[in-house]
Design an enzyme around this catalytic site. Sequence first.
Site, PDB file in Angstrom:
ATOM      1  N   SER A 108       0.826  -1.206   0.000  1.00 32.75           N
ATOM      2  CA  SER A 108       0.000   0.000   0.000  1.00 32.75           C
ATOM      3  C   SER A 108       0.858   1.253   0.000  1.00 32.75           C
ATOM      4  O   SER A 108       2.076   1.206   0.217  1.00 32.75           O
ATOM      5  CB  SER A 108      -0.899   0.018   1.247  1.00 32.75           C
ATOM      6  OG  SER A 108      -0.110   0.199   2.419  1.00 32.75           O
ATOM      7  N   LYS A 109       0.205   2.382  -0.224  1.00 32.77           N
ATOM      8  CA  LYS A 109       0.894   3.671  -0.184  1.00 32.77           C
ATOM      9  C   LYS A 109       1.500   3.903   1.195  1.00 32.77           C
ATOM     10  O   LYS A 109       2.591   4.461   1.327  1.00 32.77           O
ATOM     11  CB  LYS A 109      -0.087   4.793  -0.529  1.00 32.77           C
ATOM     12  CG  LYS A 109       0.528   6.188  -0.456  1.00 32.77           C
ATOM     13  CD  LYS A 109      -0.510   7.250  -0.776  1.00 32.77           C
ATOM     14  CE  LYS A 109       0.065   8.641  -0.649  1.00 32.77           C
ATOM     15  NZ  LYS A 109       0.462   8.969   0.736  1.00 32.77           N
ATOM     16  N   ARG A 110       0.809   3.455   2.217  1.00 35.36           N
ATOM     17  CA  ARG A 110       1.298   3.625   3.584  1.00 35.36           C
ATOM     18  C   ARG A 110       2.644   2.933   3.781  1.00 35.36           C
ATOM     19  O   ARG A 110       3.518   3.438   4.468  1.00 35.36           O
ATOM     20  CB  ARG A 110       0.260   3.072   4.574  1.00 35.36           C
ATOM     21  CG  ARG A 110       0.576   3.361   6.035  1.00 35.36           C
ATOM     22  CD  ARG A 110      -0.537   2.858   6.938  1.00 35.36           C
ATOM     23  NE  ARG A 110      -1.804   3.489   6.622  1.00 35.36           N
ATOM     24  CZ  ARG A 110      -2.971   3.124   7.143  1.00 35.36           C
ATOM     25  NH1 ARG A 110      -3.021   2.104   7.985  1.00 35.36           N
ATOM     26  NH2 ARG A 110      -4.086   3.760   6.821  1.00 35.36           N
TER      27      ARG A 110
END
Length: 508
Positions: A265-267
């Site tokens: 994910s972007k996180r």
Amino acid sequence: MNNVRVRFAPSPTGPLHIGGVRTALFNYLFAKKHNGTFILRIEDTDQTRYVKNAEQYIIDALNWCNIPFDEGPNKNEKFGPYRQSERKEIYKKYAEELITKGKAYYAFDTAEELAFHRKNHEEKGKTFIYNWHNREKLTNSLTLSKEEVEKRISNGEKYVVRFKMYNQKKDVETINAIDIIRGNVSFKKEILDDKILFKSDGMPTYHLANIVDDHLMEISHVIRGEEWLPSLPLHIALYEAFEWEIPKFAHLPLILKPVGKGKLSKRDGDKLGFPVFPLEYKNEATKEISRGYKEDGYFTEAFINMLALLGWNPGTEQELFTLEELSQTFSLERVSKSGAKFSPDKTKWFNQQYMMLKSNEELAKSYKVILSEKGISKDFNYITKVVSLIKERATFVTDFWELSDYFFQTPVNYDVKASKKNWKEDTSSLMNELIPVLEKIEDFNSQNIETIVKDWITSKEIGFGKIMQPFRLSLVGAMKGPHLFDIAEMLGKQATINRINKAIETLT
């Protein structure tokens, strides 16, 4: 394989994740291997999540990746339009066809009514599924008279169109299908619900639009992420309901977090310091800027090569592939069923490998831009020579300045730790003795300088380190850089001597 047509069908809800880019890449490679057509279709039926600049971002990303589409918005629109929002009337027609065939029905159940049924089932320890088990007990055209249905519609009452999924009482218990990657897959019919095909806002759901478009655009192979695998039985059922030929399916594995568990994910990228998008993206609403591989200095070839090997194995030890080689070698049969762990370090390794493959002249052009931004103007041949000396130590072109700043400017400061270690009480006098040795060298090239300086050191019967280390510190300002005498040659005799004098003045 006579007429391979594949499509990449993203939703314009934000920047394109590298998982989406890999899906596009695998579609592209499969099409090129079989002399087929790679299509871009924008699936924007969910207008609530539509992002204005997302479609252009998707197109720009595919172009930067060198995997442009053959057909798509504003390009060879043989089966256009290629935006689903512009095809609403087409979907409405096919939804009505399913209703006429008895394969779909109008449903007038309100949100409150459905919430009541869900709660009622939960209290009994059950799960509410709108399907064969209870469809004839709910508010829809299967339980209402034709006149009542027409009245409700003419009165403007909200409704949806639901697909009449298989009847558990009459049909076999499972739906079986063949996935090119996963082999035989099966699904229990009793847990399949009557999905909504047409929403109350007049827009089709993904499922109807997807099937209709794939059929009308003559898609031969559907290559998509594994998150769509649970939708496969519905899509097969829709093809059967329309009596259309069913394309072949392949569901790609997930790209996993670097730790190996969960979808990337972007996180994860924000936390560990790497991009998850091909291009930099600015969120117009929050003004947040997300990093991109392009802006972070990755070469397109390295990015694509890395993505290709996430979940696909060529069956050999080869790791570096041109796009042409990938097109010839790629096969869906060698795509893994299990998720592929993303490695930021391996991605950097790919970039470094492609750095070594690029010509010094090509890299020098990029470096010249960086130097110009710093107000530095140097002969192109000089810049090219500098690149040849440092590129082995670099991962990105943006690393060049840190690795070679001393080629373009005299050190202002000297590394404190290195100075304490290498500049002793007698160093200044030794450096003063070295200067006339350098002054007498007529042909100031690396080999000559090295031979003469080393002969002089030997004649003095002192350790090489007592001269070589402070010599490097004088020229570079730190204990880094390529071969010392290559640096001296590049700087030239006078600049070399000037730097030694400055070091003596500063460090004595």
